[in-house]
Write an enzyme that holds these catalytic residues in place. Structure first.
Site, PDB file in Angstrom:
ATOM      1  CB  VAL A  76      -0.826  -0.089   0.968  1.00 26.23           C
ATOM      2  CG1 VAL A  76      -1.624   1.592   1.342  1.00 26.23           C
ATOM      3  CG2 VAL A  76      -1.791  -0.808   0.939  1.00 26.23           C
ATOM      4  CB  THR A  94       2.632  -7.873   5.934  1.00 27.07           C
ATOM      5  OG1 THR A  94       3.710  -8.212   5.851  1.00 27.07           O
ATOM      6  CG2 THR A  94       2.074  -6.568   6.760  1.00 27.07           C
ATOM      7  CB  THR A 103      -5.946  -6.805   9.196  1.00 25.68           C
ATOM      8  OG1 THR A 103      -6.528  -7.592   8.763  1.00 25.68           O
ATOM      9  CG2 THR A 103      -5.563  -7.238  10.665  1.00 25.68           C
ATOM     10  CE1 TYR A 105      -0.597  -8.543  10.447  1.00 27.71           C
ATOM     11  CE2 TYR A 105      -2.933  -9.709   9.798  1.00 27.71           C
ATOM     12  CZ  TYR A 105      -1.736  -8.485   9.894  1.00 27.71           C
ATOM     13  OH  TYR A 105      -1.854  -7.466   8.796  1.00 27.71           O
ATOM     14  CE  LYS A 159      -2.369  -4.381  11.314  1.00 23.40           C
ATOM     15  NZ  LYS A 159      -1.704  -3.033  10.837  1.00 23.40           N
TER      16      LYS A 159
END
Length: 301
Positions: free
Chosen positions: A17, A66, A105, A130, A134
């Site tokens: 991104v 990520t 996410t 993960y 986040k």
């Protein structure tokens, strides 16, 4: 915040991104971009020093840990990058009176919602390290109380960096048969679309009431697909572009249980984007409409 003369600090410039944001943020003001080579996101003092030196009116944090499977064995590193670093950015942004745009996410959800897409107000419950990191980042930003936009997205693909779409392109050229998970549902979302939408959103922050729009939003292409269906669309486009280069003749649907990974994935990754549409008037295209016409461009082929 005013757009004219804005100073924008972009973190994660070399990510999927971030790479696209370099282009879409440029018309909005002066962009100062950092990557992992110039900023260690585990170094709190370095983050603070950079923000205080740049004194941005807007921080866009596209940097993240990520490696979903690797996070299972490196949770401390994942939390340092995905939770603690955003907390520091939020503190510094609040001190400057700057806006913070941050990406999260679908993995903050368990993925077991039986019907429909997830709303921003639905209960979270990440099923891997993960996702937990986040979610902790989201909470840390909100707790600081500064002006912020958190954009949850999912199934990101594009020309830059590693992603599912680029992997399928490679495998379709190498193998005659592919076995792809068919019981995980989401909406493929291009990094190009995310960056374009982010820029449109930022334009609207100028003069907007902070209390009215600061908060959490879902940003995902419209429609839905399984990984199996997405792989089929990729191979179809690739074959139309250069049939001779495609070895793949068969794609087999398999359950996620047949493809075990260290980290569990949500079965339902659908995100309801009604809030971002109502607040900013942004209409997000169906994933096929975004993907098909710009297949070459999106994947850099």
């Amino acid at each position: 915040m005013t757009i004219d003369g804005a100073r924008i600090l972009l973190l994660g410039r070399n990510g999927q991104v971030g790479h696209e944001l370099l282009r879409t943020l440029a018309p909005l003001g002066e962009v100062i971009a950092a990557d992992r080579a110039t900023l260690d996101l585990c170094d709190e003092s370095a983050i603070r020093a950079l923000v205080r030196r740049v004194r941005p009116t807007l921080i866009v944090n596209a940097a993240a840990y990520t490696a979903v499977d690797k996070a299972e064995s490196e949770p401390d590193l994942a939390f340092a990058v995905n939770a603690r670093a955003p907390a520091v950015l939020a503190q510094e942004a609040a001190a400057l009176g700057a806006w913070l745009v941050h990406y999260s996410t679908d993995y903050v959800f368990a993925g077991d919602k039986p019907q429909g897409a997830y709303l921003e107000t639905d209960a979270t419950g990440p099923i891997n390290a993960y996702g937990r990191s986040k979610l902790a980042g989201e909470a840390a930003i909100a707790a600081e109380g500064g002006a912020h936009i958190i954009l949850r997205t999912s199934w990101v693909y594009g020309a830059h960096g590693a992603n599912f779409a680029k992997t399928i392109v490679r495998l379709a050229r190498e193998r005659e048969k592919l076995s792809i998970v068919a019981d995980q549902i989401g909406a493929p979302t291009s990094s190009h679309l995310i960056a374009e939408t982010t820029a449109q959103l930022i334009w609207q922050l100028a003069g907007a009431g902070e209390a009215a729009i600061s908060g959490l939003y879902h940003l995902q292409s419209a429609g839905e697909a399984s990984w199996y269906e997405f792989a089929g669309a990729i191979v179809e486009q690739l074959r139309a572009m250069d049939a001779a280069a495609v070895r793949c003749r068969e794609i087999l649907p398999i359950p996620a249980s047949a493809y075990p990974t260290p980290a569990r994935r949500p079965a339902n990754s659908r995100l309801d984007c009604g809030k971002i549409a109502r607040t900013f008037g942004l209409s997000l295209p169906h994933w096929r409409d975004d993907f098909g016409p710009r297949f070459r461009e999106i994947l850099g082929l």
